[in-house]
Design a protein around this motif. Structure first.
Motif, PDB file in Angstrom:
ATOM      1  N   ARG A  67     135.540   2.733   2.197  1.00  0.00           N
ATOM      2  CA  ARG A  67     136.196   4.204   1.331  1.00  0.00           C
ATOM      3  C   ARG A  67     136.149   5.268   2.241  1.00  0.00           C
ATOM      4  NH1 ARG A  67     135.089   6.119  -3.498  1.00  0.00           N
ATOM      5  NH2 ARG A  67     134.264   7.542  -2.835  1.00  0.00           N
ATOM      6  N   ALA A  71     140.443   5.908   6.369  1.00  0.00           N
ATOM      7  CA  ALA A  71     141.081   7.379   6.787  1.00  0.00           C
ATOM      8  C   ALA A  71     141.535   7.187   8.238  1.00  0.00           C
ATOM      9  CB  ALA A  71     141.186   8.486   5.359  1.00  0.00           C
ATOM     10  N   HIS A  78     147.727   4.614   6.175  1.00  0.00           N
ATOM     11  CA  HIS A  78     147.268   4.106   5.316  1.00  0.00           C
ATOM     12  C   HIS A  78     148.403   4.731   3.978  1.00  0.00           C
ATOM     13  CE1 HIS A  78     145.327   7.852   4.548  1.00  0.00           C
ATOM     14  NE2 HIS A  78     145.395   7.860   3.215  1.00  0.00           N
ATOM     15  N   MET A  83     145.180   3.361  -0.899  1.00  0.00           N
ATOM     16  CA  MET A  83     143.524   3.892  -1.028  1.00  0.00           C
ATOM     17  C   MET A  83     143.414   3.720  -3.044  1.00  0.00           C
ATOM     18  SD  MET A  83     142.685   5.248   1.430  1.00  0.00           S
ATOM     19  CE  MET A  83     141.520   6.704   0.141  1.00  0.00           C
TER      20      MET A  83
END
Length: 109
Positions: A67, A71, A78, A83
């Motif tokens: 995570r 990005a 994204h 997300m």
């Protein structure tokens, strides 16, 4: 979707968290936001296919690492769905770990 996730995990070389992944995608454990959870797990496995060095010593740490890098790796293309999916999947794995810890602590089978 579950079979696709398992196939993706099996095709990864040196994937250490297969048992944890099985527990995370068990139908009884995914109670809410199933689509988001499965999509988050799919994103994690796809990122590990691209770069296995993102893997850490537990599934949760691996997911957090993915995570944090996601990005940057997708060059900020994204979507909010992606997300949110990552966040919900991470929360799902945290909840499972809490349940397992409490079962051990209180001796529940």
């Amino acid at each position: 979707m579950i079979n696709r996730l398992l196939d993706m995990a099996q095709s990864l070389e040196d994937f250490k968290h297969y048992e944890e992944l099985l527990a995370a995608i068990e139908l009884n454990s995914v109670m809410y936001d199933t689509d988001y959870t499965m999509n988050g797990l799919r994103i994690v496995l796809e990122e590990l296919h691209d770069d296995i060095s993102l893997q850490r010593d537990t599934l949760l740490k691996t997911m957090l690492n993915v995570r944090n890098q996601y990005a940057i790796r997708c060059k900020f293309r994204h979507t909010m769905y992606d997300m949110c999916s990552l966040g919900i999947a991470i929360n799902h794995v945290k909840r499972l770990l809490d349940i397992q810890r409490n079962k051990r602590k209180y001796g529940v089978a």
